[in-house]
Scaffold this motif. Structure first.
Motif, PDB file in Angstrom:
ATOM      1  N   ALA B 203       0.891  -1.180  -0.066  1.00 13.38           N
ATOM      2  CA  ALA B 203       0.018  -0.146   0.044  1.00 13.38           C
ATOM      3  C   ALA B 203       0.880   1.204   0.106  1.00 13.38           C
ATOM      4  O   ALA B 203       0.565   2.340  -0.819  1.00 13.38           O
ATOM      5  N   PRO B 204       1.781   1.211   0.734  1.00 15.02           N
ATOM      6  CA  PRO B 204       2.800   2.558   0.752  1.00 15.02           C
ATOM      7  C   PRO B 204       3.344   2.866  -0.561  1.00 15.02           C
ATOM      8  O   PRO B 204       3.509   4.088  -1.052  1.00 15.02           O
ATOM      9  N   LEU B 211       0.355   9.411  -6.101  1.00 14.47           N
ATOM     10  CA  LEU B 211       0.533  10.771  -5.606  1.00 14.47           C
ATOM     11  C   LEU B 211       1.877  11.505  -6.247  1.00 14.47           C
ATOM     12  O   LEU B 211       1.808  12.526  -6.884  1.00 14.47           O
ATOM     13  N   THR B 212       2.787  10.662  -6.828  1.00 16.63           N
ATOM     14  CA  THR B 212       3.757  11.308  -7.636  1.00 16.63           C
ATOM     15  C   THR B 212       3.205  11.562  -9.137  1.00 16.63           C
ATOM     16  O   THR B 212       3.273  12.488  -9.593  1.00 16.63           O
ATOM     17  N   HIS B 213       2.222  10.595  -9.344  1.00 15.44           N
ATOM     18  CA  HIS B 213       1.517  10.736 -10.716  1.00 15.44           C
ATOM     19  C   HIS B 213       0.817  11.796 -10.918  1.00 15.44           C
ATOM     20  O   HIS B 213       0.762  12.879 -11.551  1.00 15.44           O
ATOM     21  N   LEU B 243      -3.717   6.299   3.604  1.00 14.56           N
ATOM     22  CA  LEU B 243      -2.296   7.014   3.297  1.00 14.56           C
ATOM     23  C   LEU B 243      -2.408   8.238   2.441  1.00 14.56           C
ATOM     24  O   LEU B 243      -1.778   9.118   2.539  1.00 14.56           O
ATOM     25  N   THR B 244      -3.185   7.873   1.649  1.00 12.98           N
ATOM     26  CA  THR B 244      -3.385   9.111   0.600  1.00 12.98           C
ATOM     27  C   THR B 244      -4.258  10.170   1.080  1.00 12.98           C
ATOM     28  O   THR B 244      -3.931  11.383   0.907  1.00 12.98           O
ATOM     29  N   TRP B 245      -5.202   9.909   1.896  1.00 13.60           N
ATOM     30  CA  TRP B 245      -6.102  10.858   2.453  1.00 13.60           C
ATOM     31  C   TRP B 245      -5.278  11.509   3.417  1.00 13.60           C
ATOM     32  O   TRP B 245      -5.198  12.780   3.626  1.00 13.60           O
ATOM     33  N   GLU B 246      -4.092  10.974   4.456  1.00 10.39           N
ATOM     34  CA  GLU B 246      -3.384  11.603   5.228  1.00 10.39           C
ATOM     35  C   GLU B 246      -2.474  12.564   4.447  1.00 10.39           C
ATOM     36  O   GLU B 246      -2.000  13.586   5.140  1.00 10.39           O
ATOM     37  N   ASP B 250      -7.760  12.659  -1.712  1.00  7.59           N
ATOM     38  CA  ASP B 250      -8.934  11.757  -1.306  1.00  7.59           C
ATOM     39  C   ASP B 250      -9.090  10.793  -2.785  1.00  7.59           C
ATOM     40  O   ASP B 250      -9.793  11.484  -3.473  1.00  7.59           O
ATOM     41  N   ILE B 251      -8.634   9.536  -2.509  1.00  7.69           N
ATOM     42  CA  ILE B 251      -9.010   8.721  -3.735  1.00  7.69           C
ATOM     43  C   ILE B 251     -10.259   7.892  -3.528  1.00  7.69           C
ATOM     44  O   ILE B 251     -10.663   7.054  -4.542  1.00  7.69           O
ATOM     45  N   GLN B 252     -10.833   7.994  -2.369  1.00  7.80           N
ATOM     46  CA  GLN B 252     -11.873   7.147  -1.806  1.00  7.80           C
ATOM     47  C   GLN B 252     -12.900   6.915  -3.129  1.00  7.80           C
ATOM     48  O   GLN B 252     -13.405   5.896  -3.318  1.00  7.80           O
TER      49      GLN B 252
END
Lengths: 332, 332
Positions: B203-204, B211-213, B243-246, B250-252
């Protein structure tokens, strides 16, 4: 059939290299050319696998250092190795902050990774890429063959996996040594199933890629100062010369094999060196030195790989092999 | 740090796909989309490894057939798999007369091979390339974990390796589904060493590459109809969303994981599917069908890989992971 060779219009440069090799290797031709000659092939680690990984990380780091740049100037590393799941490359990549492209071509990895790096630079996607690979006698031996503790007798057609690693930084510009073309090989399987006779298994793949390269580029063998194969060894070298000669192409005058030249005294090594580290160390130290000094100016670097596993051999399969080639030339 | 994303100006097209999956997989969402639904996961072969290889060769051949072209129209295949020395890919390549570029990215292989194929086509080096990968539950289980005959109990955080393979033909033109960008991931290791908890380990890496993309392209998550991860499973999917939300992204709303959706009934599979074949089958059958029908138009396909081996785990190492991503979009 379409051409398998890419001509790089931008002529990406090999701006630096980094190499490390074990004590047995450094007693031979590469000894005075490598950046680090190990006195102990454990390299201060607790296992052979960790030593192999450390060598690869060293070669990558040293190549970057030798280019007088830093890690943040590198856009990507392209690497692979002989261990299951290429753990040397993956774990070495953990030490660096740039993207990692994992490849698998067994002992053809140095040519494969150089070809990919040159393609990415030539296309303008990235500015600087490290291509690297390595191998370790003891980790390869116990993964592919027998536990070292058994002390098995080695047959006369066998080769000795090189303990060493080499890396190169490929960039848009810098220096005069350029990658001018790459030929991607196809899998060739002549039905050889003797896992101790890699040279014979890989020679037909080398023949195929060398002939394809010469045909695609319209070049004669004497265009090159050297046609270098990766690790066919003494027997495999004789076979590839015969096979190409049978097809009307004489590579005899300028052919040399990294496996055949890497060890000075051929005792236990029988046919010479092998392993991804063999061509990686010889190319990135000895041959690159000769290119930089312009003692040679045109090299076809054709590294071969035997794509077997212990499972495929155990299930009665023969050994599929491959050869990728890059044309490395001084540009004036 | 430099950008890790390549924008493909020529927008290479995915002109066809080929897929095959086992009975357990075909009971789920991919069942009605695959080209071949196996009733027996041995596929008529004598070993699991040979069945895996045959599935991969089938997917490659079927993708070529579905493009209404022949083998001689293909310039290269790019493939890898989970088995030691990627023998499925190497032995499948033996069946074809085009060059073979072996890659290793564990379960990220479908995205890695699509990215490379698109790069080669975009650069104008080749006209048509097949990208493909696959996996088999039984060959993966006995290589990475325990002999199948032991009948070990599986822990609740584990996933089930997908039996299946998928391939895609990437070409200069043809159809409306294009690969518009690729983001190459770096190795991320959060110190997880539980080999039954791949989702948490990977996941990380997925978070890092997504996020890089988004940063490299200046896109918000809602640019995409779907942000698809490869095989994080149910637990890993929750972690990547956290992790992305942190990190303030928000990819949810538009995230989906191939491993989470591949099986209808989650019993022994616990967290869902995994393996290189997981994202290969789901992407090349189910998702490509939705793209072709224009039910969805923009997909970020981010496949993750856990780059461990039994040796690295046995020597006390944690699990380095990677994620490569390709942006697949309908062009109008």
């Amino acid at each position: 059939m379409s051409a398998h060779t890419v001509l790089f219009r931008q002529k990406p440069r090999i701006i630096s290299t980094g190499t490390v090799a074990g004590p047995k290797e450094c007693a031979g031709v590469v000894g005075k050319y490598v950046d680090k000659a190990l006195s102990d092939d454990m390299f201060g680690e607790s296992t052979y696998e960790k030593a192999e990984c450390k060598m690869l990380a060293y070669a990558i780091g040293k190549a970057i250092e030798n280019a007088d740049i830093s890690e943040k100037d590198i856009d990507m590393m392209i690497s692979g190795d002989l261990l299951n799941q290429i753990i040397s490359a993956s774990f070495a990549a953990r030490d660096f902050d740039f993207p990692f492209l994992g490849v698998y071509g067994a002992c053809s990895t140095m040519a494969e990774s150089l070809a990919l790096a040159a393609a990415f630079i030539d296309a303008g996607y990235f500015n600087r890429i490290v291509a690297a690979t390595g191998s370790h006698f003891s980790s390869a031996e116990r993964q592919y063959r027998y536990p070292l503790e058994l002390g098995n007798t080695r047959p006369p057609q066998s080769q000795w996996t090189v303990t060493g690693a080499g890396g190169a930084v490929v960039a848009k510009s810098g220096g005069g040594v350029a990658i001018t073309a790459a030929t991607f090989g196809k899998v060739v399987d002549f039905g050889i199933s003797d896992v101790n006779n890699m040279g014979a298994a890989m020679a037909p793949a080398a023949c195929n890629t060398i002939l394809t390269h010469l045909k695609d580029t319209g070049r004669a063998p004497d265009y090159y100062d050297l046609i270098v194969t990766g690790d066919l060894g003494a027997l495999g070298s004789r076979i590839v010369k015969d096979l190409t000669w049978e097809k009307g192409v004489d590579i005899q005058p300028n052919h040399v094999d990294c496996g055949e030249i890497v060890y000075n005294v051929i005792e236990d090594e029988f046919q010479g060196g092998s392993g991804a580290g063999c061509s990686a160390v010889v190319f990135n130290s000895y041959l690159m030195d000769k290119l930089r000094r312009r003692e040679i100016n045109r090299v076809l670097f054709a590294a071969t790989g035997a794509l077997l596993s212990t499972v495929s051999s155990g299930q009665g399969e023969s050994i599929p092999c491959i050869c990728h080639a890059v044309s490395v030339e001084n540009v004036f």
